[in-house]
Design an enzyme around this catalytic site. Structure first.
Site, PDB file in Angstrom:
ATOM      1  CB  SER A  36      27.089 -20.143  -8.218  1.00 37.16           C
ATOM      2  OG  SER A  36      26.301 -19.943  -9.338  1.00 37.16           O
ATOM      3  CG  HIS A  67      28.962 -16.199 -12.164  1.00 30.13           C
ATOM      4  ND1 HIS A  67      28.823 -17.430 -12.741  1.00 30.13           N
ATOM      5  CD2 HIS A  67      27.974 -16.110 -11.240  1.00 30.13           C
ATOM      6  CE1 HIS A  67      27.808 -18.075 -12.200  1.00 30.13           C
ATOM      7  NE2 HIS A  67      27.265 -17.292 -11.287  1.00 30.13           N
ATOM      8  CG  HIS A  89      24.331 -18.616 -16.244  1.00 31.27           C
ATOM      9  ND1 HIS A  89      25.351 -17.834 -15.763  1.00 31.27           N
ATOM     10  CD2 HIS A  89      24.319 -19.750 -15.495  1.00 31.27           C
ATOM     11  CE1 HIS A  89      25.937 -18.472 -14.758  1.00 31.27           C
ATOM     12  NE2 HIS A  89      25.339 -19.633 -14.576  1.00 31.27           N
ATOM     13  CE1 TYR A  91      21.492 -15.762 -14.882  1.00 34.27           C
ATOM     14  CE2 TYR A  91      21.254 -18.142 -14.807  1.00 34.27           C
ATOM     15  CZ  TYR A  91      21.885 -16.987 -14.386  1.00 34.27           C
ATOM     16  OH  TYR A  91      22.901 -17.052 -13.488  1.00 34.27           O
ATOM     17  CD  GLU A  92      25.166 -14.306 -17.759  1.00 31.21           C
ATOM     18  OE1 GLU A  92      25.902 -13.305 -17.741  1.00 31.21           O
ATOM     19  OE2 GLU A  92      25.602 -15.474 -17.825  1.00 31.21           O
ATOM     20  CB  ALA A 119      25.268 -23.550  -7.217  1.00 33.57           C
ATOM     21  CG  MET A 223      18.844 -21.678 -13.346  1.00 34.18           C
ATOM     22  SD  MET A 223      18.615 -20.013 -12.716  1.00 34.18           S
ATOM     23  CE  MET A 223      17.456 -20.305 -11.380  1.00 34.18           C
ATOM     24  CB  SER A 224      24.726 -23.634 -15.646  1.00 36.23           C
ATOM     25  OG  SER A 224      25.069 -24.488 -14.570  1.00 36.23           O
ATOM     26  CG  ASN A 247      18.650 -24.070  -3.292  1.00 36.82           C
ATOM     27  OD1 ASN A 247      19.622 -23.918  -4.032  1.00 36.82           O
ATOM     28  ND2 ASN A 247      17.429 -24.272  -3.753  1.00 36.82           N
ATOM     29  CG  HIS A 277      22.601 -15.423  -6.416  1.00 37.54           C
ATOM     30  ND1 HIS A 277      22.926 -16.563  -7.128  1.00 37.54           N
ATOM     31  CD2 HIS A 277      23.596 -14.531  -6.658  1.00 37.54           C
ATOM     32  CE1 HIS A 277      24.078 -16.365  -7.776  1.00 37.54           C
ATOM     33  NE2 HIS A 277      24.500 -15.137  -7.507  1.00 37.54           N
TER      34      HIS A 277
HETATM   35  N1  HPA Z   1      16.804 -23.956  -8.801  1.00 35.67           N
HETATM   36  C1  HPA Z   1      17.434 -23.688  -9.955  1.00 35.67           C
HETATM   37  N2  HPA Z   1      18.709 -23.396 -10.025  1.00 35.67           N
HETATM   38  C2  HPA Z   1      19.413 -23.363  -8.874  1.00 35.67           C
HETATM   39  C3  HPA Z   1      18.832 -23.628  -7.646  1.00 35.67           C
HETATM   40  C4  HPA Z   1      17.437 -23.943  -7.607  1.00 35.67           C
HETATM   41  O1  HPA Z   1      16.844 -24.180  -6.549  1.00 35.67           O
HETATM   42  N3  HPA Z   1      19.800 -23.529  -6.700  1.00 35.67           N
HETATM   43  C5  HPA Z   1      20.946 -23.220  -7.348  1.00 35.67           C
HETATM   44  N4  HPA Z   1      20.723 -23.104  -8.675  1.00 35.67           N
END
Ligand code: HPA
Length: 302
Positions: A36, A67, A89, A91-92, A119, A223-224, A247, A277
């Protein structure tokens, strides 16, 4: 969006198409998966030839904002490299096997070293600050341990063994090289090493889940990446992984004895802001040059 159907033959469809359309001198030895906000990495390549995912037979199409969805072939310091700008991903709604198809295609084209970037949210607030780049030294594959490992099903024995090890998935020599490169670029102060925890998403973690993952040894969460790394290891590739910390994950502290008492039972406040996001993309953009230079420098030193 309906999940794309998949058969193992799609791997060969994609690889045959790319072999026929990429000049032989650009058949890659190095692969880079851009996470990301990190698609700018592809800007490091020279003499590029690129393909949108929808042009490649057998390829899925990515659906997440930020993306772009293309494969870029080119040279980094004379070394043939392919960048995946935008990844797939779980989750998609894609089958996990489909999310890792590009890794198998890279392997068929000759990739031996794979850089994976992502990320991620920090679980370990002391160690991993927003804007830090964490070299992945190990991972925790939560979906994998619960039955969603990309290698489940018939083993593709032309790629690798039924039971591949992953203890050596992130070789020490490559991690050392990354630290050396960071020193030369004068960004060593932002570099951490730690454990990446993979969850499926797309909802972010609850505070209790985040505390659990921290207690289990995760430094960052995302998530990847891990399915791609497992498959890269299956293919015999060496992997170097980077998490850009975008974050802090809300872990919310435990209640104190006072707060538990009937006279004073205020619920504890969240310790950090709710993740979103846009913030993830903004930090990606802020640090994308450093990440780009880091990858470039490591390829140079390799
Ligand atoms: N959690 C899960 N996936 C993420 C996060 C998060 O805080 N930040 C970026 N991808």
């Amino acid at each position: 969006m309906a999940a794309h159907t998949y058969t193992d033959n799609d791997i060969y469809l994609a690889a045959d198409f790319l072999k026929a359309n990429v000049p032989a001198e650009l058949y890659p030895k190095v692969g880079v998966i851009c996470g990301s906000g990190l698609g700018g990495l592809a800007g490091s390549l020279e003499n590029t030839v690129e393909f949108k995912y929808e042009e490649i037979p057998g390829f899925p199409v990515s659906t997440v904002a930020g993306h772009a969805g293309k494969l870029v072939f080119g040279l980094i310091s004379g070394k043939p490299t392919v960048c995946m700008v935008g990844r797939f991903h779980f989750y998609e709604g894609h089958l996990l096997k489909l999310t890792v198809l590009p890794v198998r295609v890279m392997s068929l084209m000759g990739v031996e070293t794979l850089f994976v970037t992502n990320a991620a949210g920090s679980l370990n607030h002391e160690k991993c600050k927003v804007g830090d780049i964490m070299i992945i030294e190990d991972h925790i594959n939560i979906p994998g341990m619960a039955g969603n490992n990309p290698l489940i099903g018939a083993n593709l024995s032309s790629f690798g063994p039924r039971f591949p090890p992953v203890n050596d998935a992130y070789p020490r020599e490559l991690r050392s090289l990354a630290i050396r490169a960071a020193r030369e670029l004068d960004i060593r102060q932002y570099i951490r090493e730690g454990v990446y925890c993979f969850v499926s998403g797309p909802s972010y973690e609850s505070p209790a889940e985040a505390r659990m993952m921290r207690a289990l040894g995760g430094d960052v969460i995302g998530m990847s990446t891990v399915p791609e790394v497992v498959v890269a290891r299956h293919c015999g590739m060496k992997v170097l992984g980077f998490s850009l910390v975008t974050n802090f994950v809300v872990t919310r502290r435990e209640r104190t004895a006072d707060e538990e008492s009937p006279e004073f039972s205020l619920p504890p406040e969240d310790n950090v802001e709710t993740p979103n996001h846009e913030e993830v993309l903004a930090v990606g953009n802020m640090r994308s040059n450093d990440m780009q230079n880091l990858v470039k420098k490591i390829v140079e030193l390799m």
